[in-house]
Scaffold this active site. Structure first.
Site, short mmCIF file in Angstrom:
data_model
loop_
_atom_site.label_atom_id
_atom_site.label_comp_id
_atom_site.label_asym_id
_atom_site.label_seq_id
_atom_site.Cartn_x
_atom_site.Cartn_y
_atom_site.Cartn_z
CD GLU A 35 -1.67 2.33 1.99
OE1 GLU A 35 -2.33 3.09 1.86
OE2 GLU A 35 -0.51 2.49 2.51
CG ASP A 37 -0.16 6.84 1.65
OD1 ASP A 37 -1.37 6.68 1.63
OD2 ASP A 37 0.90 6.54 2.16
CG HIS A 50 0.53 9.49 4.84
ND1 HIS A 50 0.20 10.52 5.84
CD2 HIS A 50 -0.39 8.70 4.99
CE1 HIS A 50 -1.04 10.28 6.33
NE2 HIS A 50 -1.49 8.90 5.78
CD GLU A 110 -4.89 6.85 1.13
OE1 GLU A 110 -3.96 5.79 2.03
OE2 GLU A 110 -5.69 7.67 1.61
CE LYS A 112 -3.01 9.37 2.46
NZ LYS A 112 -4.09 8.92 3.45
CG ASP A 230 2.55 0.37 10.01
OD1 ASP A 230 2.16 0.58 9.12
OD2 ASP A 230 2.37 1.04 10.99
O1 G3P Z 1 -5.01 2.72 2.87
C1 G3P Z 1 -5.24 2.32 4.11
C2 G3P Z 1 -4.65 3.43 4.92
O2 G3P Z 1 -3.23 3.65 4.69
C3 G3P Z 1 -5.34 4.78 5.18
O3 G3P Z 1 -4.75 5.66 6.06
O4 G3P Z 1 -3.58 7.70 6.78
O5 G3P Z 1 -2.62 5.38 6.54
O6 G3P Z 1 -3.32 6.92 4.40
P1 G3P Z 1 -3.46 6.46 5.91
CA CA Z 2 -2.41 5.27 2.96
#
Ligand code: G3P
Ligand code: CA
Length: 243
Positions: A35, A37, A50, A110, A112, A230
């Site tokens: 995963e 960002d 992120h 993801e 953002k 993580d």
């Molecule tokens: O994609 C799952 C998770 O990563 C979403 O929250 O803040 O860690 O990007 P965050």
């Molecule tokens: Ca994320």
């Protein structure tokens, strides 16, 4: 089908999040996927980071949207984590895809865009994944409901997940209405009924961020389709013992 292990921002407990060293570790730790960002630079380059602001994870200052790709590349994205990783650079999405292309990993990118709704981010990311022929093993996710719709307007067949941390009795219905194929939920929202209902409606359920052994176990037990962790090594150890 067993629960897939996605390393959250790479193996982010052991190396600076969303950098190539963190991704390399994922591969070694036998996770199923990664995963990460993506945000957009001032000159419209998709880059993996992120936060909207570079302060927490680099030695720089300012918003990603106000800095060019060249400026962002000069930043040290590793020293905040450990001296060992000093001078690690922020990777562009392209660099990440070059690295991932020939590795047997699922990708969850993801977008953002829930705080800053970057113009054309969906299309820029989609075109790149298409060029790399990686659409089939990639899920695009976002907390931004409008962005889910925009992704589905680009191509109905891409895997899109609606991300949420909010309680909502109608979550599955709402996510389906947007066109999502999956819900990515915060761990506290997880329950067996939700998973069962989602599966009845042909939607996948993935859960973030699951780092403790009992929570990992629970996600597997209730039949989640994926977890974001993580600590992919701990999740893999559990999976090995169970199966
Ligand atoms: O994609 C799952 C998770 O990563 C979403 O929250 O803040 O860690 O990007 P965050
Ligand atoms: Ca994320």
């Amino acid at each position: 089908m067993t629960t897939k292990i996605f390393a959250h921002r790479g193996a982010s407990k052991y190396a600076p999040e969303n950098t190539l060293p963190a991704f390399e570790l994922v591969y070694q730790m036998k996770a199923d996927g990664i995963e990460t960002d993506v945000q957009l630079t001032k000159d419209n380059v998709p880059i993996l980071i992120h936060d909207e602001h570079v302060k927490r994870t680099t030695n720089g200052r300012g918003y990603v949207k106000d800095l060019t790709f060249a400026q962002l590349k000069t930043l040290d994205a590793g020293s905040w984590f450990s001296k060992k990783y000093s001078n690690t650079q922020l990777p562009s999405l392209k660099e990440f895809l070059d690295w991932a292309k020939h590795k047997p990993l699922y990708l969850n990118i993801e977008l953002k865009n829930n705080k800053i709704d970057y113009k054309d981010l969906e299309m820029i990311v989609y075109e790149m994944l298409k060029e790399y022929q990686l659409l089939e093993r990639t899920t695009l996710s976002t907390f931004n409901p409008e962005s889910v719709k925009r992704m589905k307007d680009i191509n109905r067949s891409i895997g899109v997940a609606f991300l949420t941390s909010k309680k909502n009795k109608h979550l599955i219905y709402d996510a389906k209405e947007l066109g999502a194929n999956a819900i990515h939920i915060k761990y506290r929202l997880l329950n067996q009924l939700l998973v069962d209902e989602a599966h009845q409606k042909k939607m996948k359920v993935r859960v973030y961020t699951v780092n403790k052994y009992p929570s990992i176990k629970r996600c597997f037990d209730v039949g989640c389709d994926g977890i974001f962790t993580d600590v992919p090594d701990i999740a893999f150890k559990y999976k090995q013992e169970k199966f």
